[in-house]
Design a protein around this motif. Structure first.
Motif, PDB file in Angstrom:
ATOM      1  N   GLN A 127      40.283   8.865 -16.583  1.00 39.90           N
ATOM      2  CA  GLN A 127      39.953  10.261 -16.301  1.00 39.90           C
ATOM      3  C   GLN A 127      38.781  10.734 -17.144  1.00 39.90           C
ATOM      4  N   ALA A 128      38.758  10.294 -18.405  1.00 41.48           N
ATOM      5  CA  ALA A 128      37.694  10.745 -19.301  1.00 41.48           C
ATOM      6  C   ALA A 128      36.392   9.978 -19.074  1.00 41.48           C
ATOM      7  N   GLY A 129      36.497   8.768 -18.508  1.00 40.05           N
ATOM      8  CA  GLY A 129      35.307   7.964 -18.288  1.00 40.05           C
ATOM      9  C   GLY A 129      34.753   7.367 -19.566  1.00 40.05           C
ATOM     10  N   ARG A 130      35.563   7.201 -20.601  1.00 40.25           N
ATOM     11  CA  ARG A 130      35.132   6.631 -21.884  1.00 40.25           C
ATOM     12  C   ARG A 130      36.339   6.136 -22.647  1.00 40.25           C
ATOM     13  N   ARG A 131      36.085   5.352 -23.690  1.00 39.19           N
ATOM     14  CA  ARG A 131      37.181   4.874 -24.525  1.00 39.19           C
ATOM     15  C   ARG A 131      37.697   6.012 -25.387  1.00 39.19           C
ATOM     16  N   LEU A 132      39.010   6.125 -25.482  1.00 32.96           N
ATOM     17  CA  LEU A 132      39.632   7.234 -26.195  1.00 32.96           C
ATOM     18  C   LEU A 132      40.513   6.738 -27.334  1.00 32.96           C
ATOM     19  N   LEU A 133      40.656   7.597 -28.328  1.00 30.65           N
ATOM     20  CA  LEU A 133      41.676   7.451 -29.343  1.00 30.65           C
ATOM     21  C   LEU A 133      42.691   8.566 -29.133  1.00 30.65           C
ATOM     22  N   ALA A 134      43.955   8.229 -29.215  1.00 35.81           N
ATOM     23  CA  ALA A 134      45.021   9.215 -29.050  1.00 35.81           C
ATOM     24  C   ALA A 134      45.601   9.540 -30.416  1.00 35.81           C
ATOM     25  N   GLY A 135      45.702  10.829 -30.722  1.00 33.70           N
ATOM     26  CA  GLY A 135      46.299  11.286 -31.973  1.00 33.70           C
ATOM     27  C   GLY A 135      47.702  11.807 -31.725  1.00 33.70           C
ATOM     28  N   LEU A 136      48.674  11.259 -32.452  1.00 29.28           N
ATOM     29  CA  LEU A 136      50.081  11.631 -32.282  1.00 29.28           C
ATOM     30  C   LEU A 136      50.680  11.862 -33.664  1.00 29.28           C
ATOM     31  N   ARG A 137      51.037  13.097 -33.977  1.00 36.81           N
ATOM     32  CA  ARG A 137      51.673  13.347 -35.271  1.00 36.81           C
ATOM     33  C   ARG A 137      53.092  12.764 -35.267  1.00 36.81           C
ATOM     34  N   PRO A 138      53.561  12.281 -36.420  1.00 28.23           N
ATOM     35  CA  PRO A 138      54.908  11.683 -36.484  1.00 28.23           C
ATOM     36  C   PRO A 138      55.998  12.608 -35.977  1.00 28.23           C
ATOM     37  N   GLU A 139      55.849  13.906 -36.195  1.00 25.24           N
ATOM     38  CA  GLU A 139      56.876  14.851 -35.760  1.00 25.24           C
ATOM     39  C   GLU A 139      56.737  15.247 -34.300  1.00 25.24           C
ATOM     40  N   ALA A 140      55.681  14.767 -33.619  1.00 25.40           N
ATOM     41  CA  ALA A 140      55.438  15.159 -32.228  1.00 25.40           C
ATOM     42  C   ALA A 140      56.109  14.220 -31.228  1.00 25.40           C
ATOM     43  N   LEU A 141      56.569  13.077 -31.689  1.00 27.03           N
ATOM     44  CA  LEU A 141      57.177  12.093 -30.798  1.00 27.03           C
ATOM     45  C   LEU A 141      58.689  12.288 -30.758  1.00 27.03           C
ATOM     46  N   HIS A 142      59.249  12.367 -29.547  1.00 28.99           N
ATOM     47  CA  HIS A 142      60.666  12.664 -29.377  1.00 28.99           C
ATOM     48  C   HIS A 142      61.325  11.624 -28.477  1.00 28.99           C
ATOM     49  N   ALA A 196      55.266  16.290 -26.402  1.00 30.56           N
ATOM     50  CA  ALA A 196      54.978  17.643 -25.925  1.00 30.56           C
ATOM     51  C   ALA A 196      53.481  17.763 -25.649  1.00 30.56           C
ATOM     52  N   PRO A 197      53.090  18.394 -24.537  1.00 29.76           N
ATOM     53  CA  PRO A 197      51.673  18.453 -24.162  1.00 29.76           C
ATOM     54  C   PRO A 197      50.753  18.976 -25.253  1.00 29.76           C
ATOM     55  N   ARG A 198      51.197  20.008 -25.965  1.00 27.55           N
ATOM     56  CA  ARG A 198      50.325  20.602 -26.967  1.00 27.55           C
ATOM     57  C   ARG A 198      50.081  19.666 -28.141  1.00 27.55           C
ATOM     58  N   ASP A 199      50.880  18.583 -28.254  1.00 25.41           N
ATOM     59  CA  ASP A 199      50.793  17.699 -29.406  1.00 25.41           C
ATOM     60  C   ASP A 199      49.936  16.466 -29.165  1.00 25.41           C
ATOM     61  N   LEU A 200      49.312  16.373 -28.007  1.00 19.36           N
ATOM     62  CA  LEU A 200      48.433  15.244 -27.731  1.00 19.36           C
ATOM     63  C   LEU A 200      47.016  15.580 -28.187  1.00 19.36           C
ATOM     64  N   HIS A 201      46.441  14.736 -29.039  1.00 16.98           N
ATOM     65  CA  HIS A 201      45.073  14.913 -29.509  1.00 16.98           C
ATOM     66  C   HIS A 201      44.244  13.737 -29.008  1.00 16.98           C
ATOM     67  N   LEU A 202      43.115  14.037 -28.401  1.00 13.35           N
ATOM     68  CA  LEU A 202      42.253  12.984 -27.871  1.00 13.35           C
ATOM     69  C   LEU A 202      40.892  13.028 -28.554  1.00 13.35           C
ATOM     70  N   PHE A 203      40.374  11.842 -28.900  1.00 12.51           N
ATOM     71  CA  PHE A 203      39.073  11.721 -29.553  1.00 12.51           C
ATOM     72  C   PHE A 203      38.255  10.655 -28.838  1.00 12.51           C
ATOM     73  N   ASP A 204      36.953  10.882 -28.787  1.00  9.96           N
ATOM     74  CA  ASP A 204      36.039   9.882 -28.243  1.00  9.96           C
ATOM     75  C   ASP A 204      35.946   8.727 -29.232  1.00  9.96           C
ATOM     76  N   ALA A 205      36.245   7.513 -28.791  1.00 16.41           N
ATOM     77  CA  ALA A 205      36.260   6.368 -29.690  1.00 16.41           C
ATOM     78  C   ALA A 205      34.874   6.023 -30.221  1.00 16.41           C
ATOM     79  N   GLU A 206      33.823   6.398 -29.501  1.00 14.23           N
ATOM     80  CA  GLU A 206      32.458   6.081 -29.928  1.00 14.23           C
ATOM     81  C   GLU A 206      31.922   7.129 -30.909  1.00 14.23           C
ATOM     82  N   THR A 207      32.027   8.387 -30.554  1.00 10.84           N
ATOM     83  CA  THR A 207      31.440   9.447 -31.372  1.00 10.84           C
ATOM     84  C   THR A 207      32.414  10.027 -32.397  1.00 10.84           C
TER      85      THR A 207
END
Length: 377
Positions: free
Chosen positions: A263-278, A331-342
């Protein structure tokens, strides 16, 4: 003690600093509102103390400008900038009494004796030093010495106060007490504070604004809440939070991660806080448990999502065993996405929709459901 000073706004414009071929600061620009508390946070060697010394006038910038109260002070000597400073070492004179240490600066500026006495009485009362004024620094505890150093800064009644890791020599319990006292003092007197620390707890509990530095650059400048909830880069995501955020290749989320990247058309990093996973029985996102650390009310569970190592915060009464597999939701609000290149943050326009399209179940927004409790727990 009534408010004796009004803070001044500070503006740093394109500050750089080099020593030979070494560049300590790269184009640092920060706005610090009058009367606010700003923490310069970052690992050792990131440039935060160098930046503080440039603001103070103890170091000269190689480029850029320092403005205090709208006035360009870049070429002004330190003693003309109307600021006070507290150092990590306290810098107390061992042969002088507490009273003489606190009033030393006033004496050198030839403030009249009566005025010195009035200010000393106010500061001693404010910091609880009235019973120690005749003692020498060696007769004081670490916390009392810190109060003397603070008293010397406060008695100057300057609109700006700079502090370079002033609590790092204190034990953990005393640091917590001094954090509360120092923040209350700054609010009461209204001066503008710049506070250097490598301790994220100090920064996020005390400051109005946290300036996170990395490699001589500003990684992110924001309120503590914004820095935690919306980190701008993977470095910021990992630096703030205990334990730090899991930052993993999106492909560690399996087919869901592949859809996110498509969907993003690029390599992504996903950020997940330890308390965000259920835990979620219906999820295809599964954690393979490798270990757990019991902390009382909480536990930190280590495991693998694909080939990525992650940490999950769980209730302390329900420790999973190594080798178990736990289905997880997010939870949707707890997903963080980062561009793996930049390394830049990618704000999803509709996180809930994005998760649904990617096939990741949306977990609860409140407390996590407990793991299945075993007989031996």
């Amino acid at each position: 003690m009534t408010q004796t000073s009004t803070g001044r706004a500070i503006r740093l414009e394109g500050i750089s600093k080099t020593w030979g071929d070494t560049r300590a600061l790269h184009d640092v620009s920060i706005d610090i509102p009058a009367g606010s508390f700003t923490a310069l946070l970052g690992p050792s060697g990131c440039g935060k103390s160098t930046l503080l010394r440039i603001v103070s006038g103890l170091e000269q910038a190689s480029g850029g400008r320092v403005l205090i109260g709208g006035q360009d002070v870049s070429q002004m000597p330190a003693d003309k900038r109307e600021l006070s400073m507290v150092f990590q070492s306290y810098a107390l004179f061992p042969h002088l009494s507490v009273a003489e240490n606190i009033t030393f600066g006033l004496r050198t500026r030839k403030v009249p004796r009566d005025e010195r006495a009035k200010r000393l009485d106010r500061v001693a009362d404010l910091l609880g030093l009235g019973d120690y004024l005749s003692r020498k620094p060696a007769e004081l505890s670490g916390g009392q010495q810190q109060r003397v150093a603070l008293g010397r800064a406060v008695i100057a009644e300057r609109p700006v106060c700079l502090m370079d890791e002033p609590l790092s020599n204190l034990d953990a319990k005393l640091r917590q007490t001094m954090r509360t006292e120092l923040r209350a003092l700054q609010r009461e007197l209204g001066f503008t504070m710049i506070y250097v620390t490598h301790d994220q707890v100090e920064a996020i509990t005390m400051a109005d604004q946290v300036v996170l530095m990395n490699g001589g650059k500003v990684e992110q400048a924001a309120s503590p809440r914004a820095l935690y909830e919306r980190p701008a880069t993977p470095f910021a995501a990992r630096f703030i939070g205990t334990p730090p955020m899991n930052v993993i290749p999106a492909t560690a989320l399996g087919e869901a991660g592949a859809k996110l990247q498509a969907q993003a058309g690029r390599r992504l990093l996903a950020g997940l806080r330890p308390e965000a996973l259920h835990p979620c029985a219906d999820s295809a996102l599964r954690l393979s448990v490798t270990g757990a650390e019991y902390l009382g009310a909480d536990a930190l569970v280590q495991g693998r999502l694909g080939v990525a190592q992650v940490v999950l915060r769980a209730p302390g009464h329900a420790l999973p065993a190594p080798g178990e597999t736990i289905p997880l939701a997010l939870a949707p609000r707890d997903l963080h996405l980062f561009d793996a290149e930049t390394g830049g943050r990618i704000p999803p326009s509709d996180p809930a929709s994005l998760l649904v399209q990617a096939g990741i179940p949306a977990g609860p927004t409140g407390a996590a459901a407990p793991f299945i409790q075993h007989e031996d727990h």
